[in-house]
Design a protein around this motif. Structure first.
Motif, PDB file in Angstrom:
ATOM      1  N   ALA A  62       0.813  -1.218   0.000  1.00 37.92           N
ATOM      2  CA  ALA A  62       0.000   0.000   0.000  1.00 37.92           C
ATOM      3  C   ALA A  62       0.847   1.268   0.000  1.00 37.92           C
ATOM      4  O   ALA A  62       0.319   2.362   0.184  1.00 37.92           O
ATOM      5  CB  ALA A  62      -0.926   0.003   1.213  1.00 37.92           C
ATOM      6  N   ASP A  89       2.278   3.078  -2.265  1.00 35.42           N
ATOM      7  CA  ASP A  89       1.915   4.136  -3.209  1.00 35.42           C
ATOM      8  C   ASP A  89       0.756   4.968  -2.680  1.00 35.42           C
ATOM      9  O   ASP A  89       0.728   6.191  -2.838  1.00 35.42           O
ATOM     10  CB  ASP A  89       1.547   3.533  -4.565  1.00 35.42           C
ATOM     11  CG  ASP A  89       2.754   2.992  -5.320  1.00 35.42           C
ATOM     12  OD1 ASP A  89       3.891   3.304  -4.898  1.00 35.42           O
ATOM     13  OD2 ASP A  89       2.559   2.269  -6.302  1.00 35.42           O
ATOM     14  N   ARG A  90      -0.207   4.299  -2.055  1.00 45.45           N
ATOM     15  CA  ARG A  90      -1.367   5.003  -1.505  1.00 45.45           C
ATOM     16  C   ARG A  90      -0.956   5.900  -0.336  1.00 45.45           C
ATOM     17  O   ARG A  90      -1.402   7.045  -0.230  1.00 45.45           O
ATOM     18  CB  ARG A  90      -2.411   3.981  -1.055  1.00 45.45           C
ATOM     19  CG  ARG A  90      -3.682   4.575  -0.482  1.00 45.45           C
ATOM     20  CD  ARG A  90      -4.541   5.278  -1.530  1.00 45.45           C
ATOM     21  NE  ARG A  90      -5.762   5.797  -0.941  1.00 45.45           N
ATOM     22  CZ  ARG A  90      -6.901   5.128  -0.880  1.00 45.45           C
ATOM     23  NH1 ARG A  90      -6.978   3.894  -1.380  1.00 45.45           N
ATOM     24  NH2 ARG A  90      -7.974   5.658  -0.340  1.00 45.45           N
ATOM     25  N   HIS A 137      -8.431  10.138   1.514  1.00 39.32           N
ATOM     26  CA  HIS A 137      -7.177   9.383   1.432  1.00 39.32           C
ATOM     27  C   HIS A 137      -7.186   8.122   2.296  1.00 39.32           C
ATOM     28  O   HIS A 137      -6.164   7.432   2.382  1.00 39.32           O
ATOM     29  CB  HIS A 137      -5.995  10.278   1.811  1.00 39.32           C
ATOM     30  CG  HIS A 137      -5.573  11.197   0.710  1.00 39.32           C
ATOM     31  ND1 HIS A 137      -6.216  12.387   0.452  1.00 39.32           N
ATOM     32  CD2 HIS A 137      -4.604  11.083  -0.237  1.00 39.32           C
ATOM     33  CE1 HIS A 137      -5.640  12.978  -0.582  1.00 39.32           C
ATOM     34  NE2 HIS A 137      -4.669  12.206  -1.026  1.00 39.32           N
ATOM     35  N   GLY A 138      -8.306   7.808   2.941  1.00 36.22           N
ATOM     36  CA  GLY A 138      -8.437   6.520   3.609  1.00 36.22           C
ATOM     37  C   GLY A 138      -8.083   6.486   5.075  1.00 36.22           C
ATOM     38  O   GLY A 138      -7.949   5.395   5.645  1.00 36.22           O
ATOM     39  N   LYS A 164       1.048   9.138  -1.377  1.00 33.76           N
ATOM     40  CA  LYS A 164       0.294  10.252  -1.962  1.00 33.76           C
ATOM     41  C   LYS A 164      -0.084  11.304  -0.924  1.00 33.76           C
ATOM     42  O   LYS A 164      -0.271  12.472  -1.269  1.00 33.76           O
ATOM     43  CB  LYS A 164      -0.970   9.724  -2.648  1.00 33.76           C
ATOM     44  CG  LYS A 164      -0.708   8.962  -3.930  1.00 33.76           C
ATOM     45  CD  LYS A 164      -2.003   8.447  -4.542  1.00 33.76           C
ATOM     46  CE  LYS A 164      -1.736   7.664  -5.820  1.00 33.76           C
ATOM     47  NZ  LYS A 164      -2.998   7.106  -6.394  1.00 33.76           N
ATOM     48  N   ASP A 183     -15.835   7.252   0.964  1.00 33.57           N
ATOM     49  CA  ASP A 183     -14.698   8.118   0.645  1.00 33.57           C
ATOM     50  C   ASP A 183     -15.078   9.597   0.711  1.00 33.57           C
ATOM     51  O   ASP A 183     -14.226  10.455   0.502  1.00 33.57           O
ATOM     52  CB  ASP A 183     -14.182   7.814  -0.768  1.00 33.57           C
ATOM     53  CG  ASP A 183     -13.483   6.474  -0.853  1.00 33.57           C
ATOM     54  OD1 ASP A 183     -12.869   6.063   0.154  1.00 33.57           O
ATOM     55  OD2 ASP A 183     -13.560   5.835  -1.910  1.00 33.57           O
ATOM     56  N   PHE A 191      -9.457   2.876   5.046  1.00 35.94           N
ATOM     57  CA  PHE A 191      -8.525   2.033   4.297  1.00 35.94           C
ATOM     58  C   PHE A 191      -8.361   0.654   4.932  1.00 35.94           C
ATOM     59  O   PHE A 191      -8.366  -0.375   4.241  1.00 35.94           O
ATOM     60  CB  PHE A 191      -7.163   2.712   4.159  1.00 35.94           C
ATOM     61  CG  PHE A 191      -6.256   2.009   3.189  1.00 35.94           C
ATOM     62  CD1 PHE A 191      -6.297   2.301   1.843  1.00 35.94           C
ATOM     63  CD2 PHE A 191      -5.363   1.046   3.627  1.00 35.94           C
ATOM     64  CE1 PHE A 191      -5.473   1.633   0.940  1.00 35.94           C
ATOM     65  CE2 PHE A 191      -4.528   0.376   2.736  1.00 35.94           C
ATOM     66  CZ  PHE A 191      -4.584   0.675   1.388  1.00 35.94           C
TER      67      PHE A 191
END
Length: 547
Positions: free
Chosen positions: A43, A45-46, A101-102, A49, A165, A106
């Motif tokens: 995860a 990359d997430r 963004h979680g 960000k 979200d 997430f």
């Protein structure tokens, strides 16, 4: 004065350039390593960000939200009671960023993938560096899921909106909104942490609906769409989901008495409320309220640990940035031996806190699939919540001192961190509560102690000081329990320091782990920061701290 010269008396020099914008993730090697070591690499990359947002736009939003705190609007201009809280637009923008963004969802949306809650912990760790007040409703919205799942009908209706979200700030019934947030109300005036003394009464109306009459002394985030609260029902203390709007869409009987005037956490609203025949749905069985809501509290305590670790990180970043650019007595501060020792010691403490926070997140992540991980999490969460939260205020103050007088000025951002730092050691159970919980777990759940020592055993042979401490700790747990409560803080401190050392050895950099064992276990450093032995790996610590 000559024409055009104005009132200039000097040139501004020897000041560090603005830190923001910067990438709060890319510059944080200990966080990146901890994320990967605890199963969250998939995860990355997430998580990455969020780094530039936190170090850029969100830092300014955090400043604005704290300089413009929420305002209570008890009545409208015509005298109608409305019980609303007005927030600065920056607050809503922070919430929007976090939800998108979680930070809330997430871990739950990817719950079948190991490491999902580790990645979510990293997201919370980043967000909290920009603003801490919004972390309150974000944490509770994240942590409410296991409790709400005890009421399947409610869960099927509410969870899709809680895990959305979208952040929806509208003052409207929850079921008319695209996204919901959840708050909490446990403590009352007469009881505090002793929630069994709660006096709020819940009267059954049928079909799982109850009417609540009473109060809450701390009612967290009153602008949320619903709240998990405790009240006395016929069978005893029970848990309820209390919506801001009644089931028929009218304003529920939640009366906001005032907003708390708090030391820190200024962007967030905390309130005192009275329940005037407020309607709520029962969650879990009657008389099982504490057991039901403790599933939420276990996760909010985890976030206290994450939050304090992230405060320490941001304070360290500010101190390092200043020291790398500020000249004093002909050299940059970061080049001066005593300042290097202070900064390296802070970096060591911060790295150990970050490593422990994500290790606990990994145990919580694996808990539903692995009984051994769940047992470890029950003990490690209390250990980490106690110690890291207790260390944060002194840590932030030391970082302020690195800036000198500038660190005492609001513009530096450090005063806000300093005011915030004591909160997590108080919220969700103060230090004594955590230490008593450690004792309870050790005495009643032997599997928790077994998993703790298995964690130390996994790195046996890496460091003689840690091995010796593990032997001493086993002996401590077998000692006469007559004075156990009076010594609970001392025991908790030793347990968590050994756990931090083991975590660094297992997943960190060897020089850092050895330095921690030497300074914190062998006590070769003093009580103040900046007292590391002169041959400690100071260059490595400083290089790793801010890249």
């Amino acid at each position: 004065m000559g024409v055009g010269r104005g009132f200039e008396t000097h040139e501004v020099g020897n000041q560090p350039p603005p830190l923001s914008p910067y990438d709060a993730y890319a510059t944080d090697l200990p966080l990146r390593e901890a994320l990967r070591a605890n199963g969250g690499a998939w995860a990355e990359d997430r998580v990455a960000k969020l780094g530039p947002l936190v170090g850029g736009e969100m830092m300014e939003l955090g400043r604005l939200a704290n300089e413009n705190p929420p305002k209570l609007q008890t009545f409208d201009r015509y005298g109608h009671r409305i019980d609303q809280v007005e927030f600065h637009p920056a607050y809503h923008r922070l919430m929007q960023n976090a939800v998108a963004h979680g930070v809330v969802n997430f871990g739950w949306k990817h719950a079948n993938t190991p490491g999902a809650h580790v990645a979510r912990a990293a997201l919370m760790y980043l967000h909290n560096q920009a603003d801490q007040g919004t972390s309150c409703p974000l944490t509770m919205s994240y942590a409410c899921i296991p409790s709400l799942q005890q009421a399947p009908t409610l869960a099927s209706s509410w969870l899709p909106r809680v895990l959305s979200d979208a952040y929806d700030a509208a003052h409207a019934p929850a079921w008319e909104k695209t996204g919901n947030t959840i708050g909490m109300g446990m403590t009352e005036k007469q009881g505090g942490s002793d929630v069994r003394s709660n006096a709020t009464r819940a009267t059954a109306l049928g079909d799982g609906l109850y009417e609540l009459v009473g109060h809450k002394w701390f009612f967290s985030a009153p602008m949320c769409d619903a709240f998990l609260v405790l009240a006395q029902a016929e069978a005893g203390l029970s848990c309820f989901l209390l919506p801001r709007f009644a089931p028929d869409g009218t304003r529920n009987g939640i009366r906001l008495q005032r907003l708390k005037d708090k030391l820190g956490d200024r962007s967030n609203a905390s309130s005192e409320v009275e329940f005037d025949h407020a309607l709520a749905w029962r969650v879990g069985d009657e008389g099982r309220g504490i057991a039901t809501i403790l599933q939420m509290v276990a996760l909010t305590r985890q976030d206290c640990l994450i939050g304090s670790a992230s405060l320490m990180r941001q304070a360290l970043v500010q101190a390092l940035h200043h020291a790398r650019h500020r000249l004093a007595f002909g050299r940059r501060l970061v080049e001066q031996p005593l300042m290097r020792n202070v900064l390296a010691d802070l970096a060591l403490e911060s790295e150990a806190a970050t490593a422990l926070a994500l290790r606990v997140a990994r145990a919580i992540d694996a808990g539903p699939r692995d009984a051994r991980a769940a047992a470890f999490a029950r003990l490690a969460t209390a250990l980490g919540k106690y110690w890291v939260c207790k260390r944060a205020p002194g840590f932030v103050n030391e970082a302020q001192e690195c800036l000198g007088g500038a660190g005492y000025v609001e513009e530096s951002g450090l005063p806000r961190l300093y005011r915030q730092a004591p909160l997590n050691s108080i919220w969700e159970g103060s230090g004594n509560i955590q230490c008593l919980d450690v004792l309870r777990v050790l005495q009643r759940e032997p599997e928790c102690a077994r998993e703790y020592f298995a964690e130390l055993e996994a790195v046996r042979g890496a460091d003689d000081r840690l091995d010796a401490e593990a032997i001493r700790l086993r002996a401590c747990l077998q000692a006469d329990p007559a004075n156990a409560e009076a010594q609970a803080r001392a025991l908790t401190e030793r347990l968590v320091l050994a756990l931090q050392a083991a975590t660094l050895w297992r997943h960190g950099e060897a020089h850092v782990a050895a330095a921690f064992c030497r300074a914190r276990l062998a006590r070769e450093s003093g009580l103040a920061y900046g007292t590391l032995p002169v041959d400690s790996p100071i260059p490595i610590l400083l290089e790793r701290a801010l890249q």
